[in-house]
Motif scaffolding. Structure first.
Motif, mmCIF file in Angstrom:
data_model
loop_
_atom_site.group_PDB
_atom_site.id
_atom_site.type_symbol
_atom_site.label_atom_id
_atom_site.label_comp_id
_atom_site.label_asym_id
_atom_site.label_seq_id
_atom_site.Cartn_x
_atom_site.Cartn_y
_atom_site.Cartn_z
ATOM 1 N N HIS A 34 28.888 49.222 50.016
ATOM 2 C CA HIS A 34 29.584 47.939 49.939
ATOM 3 C C HIS A 34 29.619 47.552 48.463
ATOM 4 N N VAL A 35 30.805 47.420 47.900
ATOM 5 C CA VAL A 35 30.948 47.264 46.454
ATOM 6 C C VAL A 35 31.732 46.002 46.133
ATOM 7 N N VAL A 36 31.222 45.244 45.196
ATOM 8 C CA VAL A 36 31.948 44.113 44.613
ATOM 9 C C VAL A 36 31.950 44.324 43.107
ATOM 10 N N GLY A 37 33.066 43.992 42.464
ATOM 11 C CA GLY A 37 33.173 44.158 41.024
ATOM 12 C C GLY A 37 33.276 42.833 40.297
ATOM 13 N N LEU A 38 32.989 42.883 39.007
ATOM 14 C CA LEU A 38 33.258 41.769 38.096
ATOM 15 C C LEU A 38 34.173 42.299 37.004
ATOM 16 N N ASP A 39 35.152 41.502 36.610
ATOM 17 C CA ASP A 39 36.030 41.909 35.513
ATOM 18 C C ASP A 39 36.720 40.680 34.952
ATOM 19 N N LEU A 40 37.013 40.729 33.659
ATOM 20 C CA LEU A 40 37.721 39.625 33.022
ATOM 21 C C LEU A 40 39.107 39.448 33.616
ATOM 22 N N ALA A 41 39.753 40.558 33.981
ATOM 23 C CA ALA A 41 41.123 40.506 34.494
ATOM 24 C C ALA A 41 41.258 41.418 35.709
ATOM 25 N N PRO A 42 40.842 40.955 36.892
ATOM 26 C CA PRO A 42 40.996 41.764 38.101
ATOM 27 C C PRO A 42 42.454 42.118 38.347
ATOM 28 N N ARG A 43 42.683 43.272 38.997
ATOM 29 C CA ARG A 43 44.033 43.739 39.288
ATOM 30 C C ARG A 43 44.289 43.666 40.782
ATOM 31 N N ALA A 44 45.547 43.464 41.127
ATOM 32 C CA ALA A 44 45.901 43.333 42.539
ATOM 33 C C ALA A 44 45.605 44.600 43.325
ATOM 34 N N ASP A 45 45.625 45.746 42.654
ATOM 35 C CA ASP A 45 45.425 47.011 43.358
ATOM 36 C C ASP A 45 44.010 47.574 43.183
ATOM 37 N N ASP A 46 43.068 46.741 42.789
ATOM 38 C CA ASP A 46 41.684 47.214 42.683
ATOM 39 C C ASP A 46 41.212 47.742 44.039
ATOM 40 N N PRO A 47 40.439 48.823 44.046
ATOM 41 C CA PRO A 47 40.027 49.422 45.324
ATOM 42 C C PRO A 47 38.962 48.632 46.075
ATOM 43 N N VAL A 48 38.318 47.662 45.405
ATOM 44 C CA VAL A 48 37.322 46.809 46.049
ATOM 45 C C VAL A 48 37.577 45.378 45.606
ATOM 46 N N GLU A 49 36.872 44.439 46.199
ATOM 47 C CA GLU A 49 37.016 43.050 45.770
ATOM 48 C C GLU A 49 36.396 42.886 44.385
ATOM 49 N N VAL A 50 37.181 42.329 43.474
ATOM 50 C CA VAL A 50 36.726 42.124 42.103
ATOM 51 C C VAL A 50 36.838 40.641 41.776
ATOM 52 N N LEU A 51 35.735 40.056 41.358
ATOM 53 C CA LEU A 51 35.696 38.644 40.998
ATOM 54 C C LEU A 51 35.992 38.485 39.508
ATOM 55 N N ALA A 52 36.795 37.488 39.177
ATOM 56 C CA ALA A 52 37.083 37.211 37.777
ATOM 57 C C ALA A 52 35.832 36.662 37.102
ATOM 58 N N CYS A 53 35.455 37.275 35.981
ATOM 59 C CA CYS A 53 34.256 36.822 35.277
ATOM 60 C C CYS A 53 34.313 37.262 33.827
ATOM 61 N N ASP A 54 34.099 36.326 32.930
ATOM 62 C CA ASP A 54 33.974 36.610 31.503
ATOM 63 C C ASP A 54 32.489 36.764 31.199
ATOM 64 N N VAL A 55 32.063 37.995 30.895
ATOM 65 C CA VAL A 55 30.627 38.243 30.715
ATOM 66 C C VAL A 55 30.082 37.613 29.434
ATOM 67 N N THR A 56 30.951 37.009 28.603
ATOM 68 C CA THR A 56 30.475 36.297 27.420
ATOM 69 C C THR A 56 30.222 34.818 27.708
ATOM 70 N N ASP A 57 30.484 34.375 28.927
ATOM 71 C CA ASP A 57 30.359 32.967 29.303
ATOM 72 C C ASP A 57 29.011 32.740 29.981
ATOM 73 N N ASP A 58 28.124 32.003 29.315
ATOM 74 C CA ASP A 58 26.767 31.787 29.825
ATOM 75 C C ASP A 58 26.745 31.127 31.195
ATOM 76 N N ALA A 59 27.696 30.247 31.465
ATOM 77 C CA ALA A 59 27.711 29.528 32.740
ATOM 78 C C ALA A 59 28.425 30.322 33.827
ATOM 79 N N ALA A 60 29.474 31.050 33.446
ATOM 80 C CA ALA A 60 30.288 31.762 34.440
ATOM 81 C C ALA A 60 29.553 32.941 35.050
ATOM 82 N N VAL A 61 28.715 33.618 34.266
ATOM 83 C CA VAL A 61 28.067 34.832 34.762
ATOM 84 C C VAL A 61 27.140 34.560 35.941
ATOM 85 N N PRO A 62 26.183 33.616 35.848
ATOM 86 C CA PRO A 62 25.308 33.374 37.008
ATOM 87 C C PRO A 62 26.086 32.968 38.259
ATOM 88 N N ALA A 63 27.160 32.199 38.069
ATOM 89 C CA ALA A 63 27.952 31.760 39.217
ATOM 90 C C ALA A 63 28.659 32.946 39.871
#
Length: 276
Positions: A34-63
């Motif tokens: 069971h795979v979930v991804g994080l990425d700054l710019a998820p794509r519509a054709d990603d093979p798994v669910e990918v959540l939008a996340c900027d890994v440079t954002d201190d508040a966004a990452v934990p959420a």
């Protein structure tokens, strides 16, 4: 060494919409994880669910991590894959490009991992760091990337000491894989084509899978036989590897590979002077 069955494993992959992240997510999913991804710019054709996340954002990452862990119902494996490259000669003062690479490659990894540690300790899970051959064998004109990946390995070493009773930590050391990560360096006229052998994407994916699924965690995993030799030489005979890289760089300069590249102008001038 035998591997665990991936079926049912709960996996979080950063940089999941990039060249390597997509391939890894696809393979893990096909093996039953069971795979979930994080990425700054998820794509519509990603093979798994990918959540939008900027890994440079201190508040966004934990959420984002909290949401991913909720979707997965826990966490067994974290793959820190997110990373960028770019031109950064060591002799020039650090600017925005250097700070960006350090913030994503090192601190982004740190932020995501810190947000995952509680869940990983609970599951006695595994952390896989996608480092780089440049973490042990630096190439010229790309100091920020090498420094960030070497620091990532140092961070992994500290994690291993702190979490090792419950969590395995493995560093994987790919060489070059053809992907957009090299585009900005090439656009600046600093392509290191010819200084680093490209390797197939599939081999890197398989090595990361081995790191994630091996029954006992491995500390360090090069991705090819050549990579294993380079890793050994860089760790045990660093002066020799310096000479090899320096000679290859000199050959590239003499061939005109960096002609017209402003960021390499000083290095080119020094090599010309030394050759007189």
């Amino acid at each position: 060494m035998s591997r665990r069955d991936a079926t049912g494993l709960r996996v979080l992959v950063t940089g999941a919409s990039g060249t390597f992240g997509r391939a890894l997510c696809q393979e893990l999913s096909e093996q039953g994880a069971h795979v979930v991804g994080l990425d700054l710019a998820p794509r519509a054709d990603d093979p798994v669910e990918v959540l939008a996340c900027d890994v440079t954002d201190d508040a966004a990452v934990p959420a984002a991590v909290a949401k991913a862990v909720e979707l997965l119902g826990g966490l067994d494996v974290l793959v820190n894959n997110a990373g960028i490259g770019g031109p950064a000669p060591a002799e020039l003062a650090p600017g925005d490009e250097v700070r960006r690479q350090l913030d994503i490659n090192l601190l982004g990894t740190w932020r995501v991992t810190a947000a995952c540690t509680e869940a990983l300790v609970a599951s006695r899970g595994r952390i896989v760091m996608v480092a780089s051959r440049m973490a042990v064998m630096q190439l010229p004109l790309a100091a920020a990337y090498g420094a960030s990946k070497r620091a990532m390995v140092a961070y992994a070493d500290a994690l291993r000491l702190e979490l090792g009773t419950h969590v395995g930590v493995t560093c994987v050391y790919p060489s070059s894989v053809r992907s957009p990560i090299h585009d900005s360096t090439a656009a600046a006229g600093l392509s290191l084509e010819g200084m680093s052998a490209y390797e197939p994407l599939e081999g890197v994916v398989d090595t990361v899978l081995h790191a994630a699924l091996s029954r006992r965690p491995r500390r360090d995993l090069p991705t090819t036989r050549r990579g294993a030799m380079e890793f050994f030489l860089a760790r045990h005979l660093p002066a020799l590897t310096d000479r090899i890289v320096s000679r290859t760089f000199s050959e590239r300069v003499r061939s005109g590979a960096f002609a017209g590249a402003d960021l390499a102008a000083r290095a080119v001038a020094r090599h010309r002077e030394a050759a007189r």
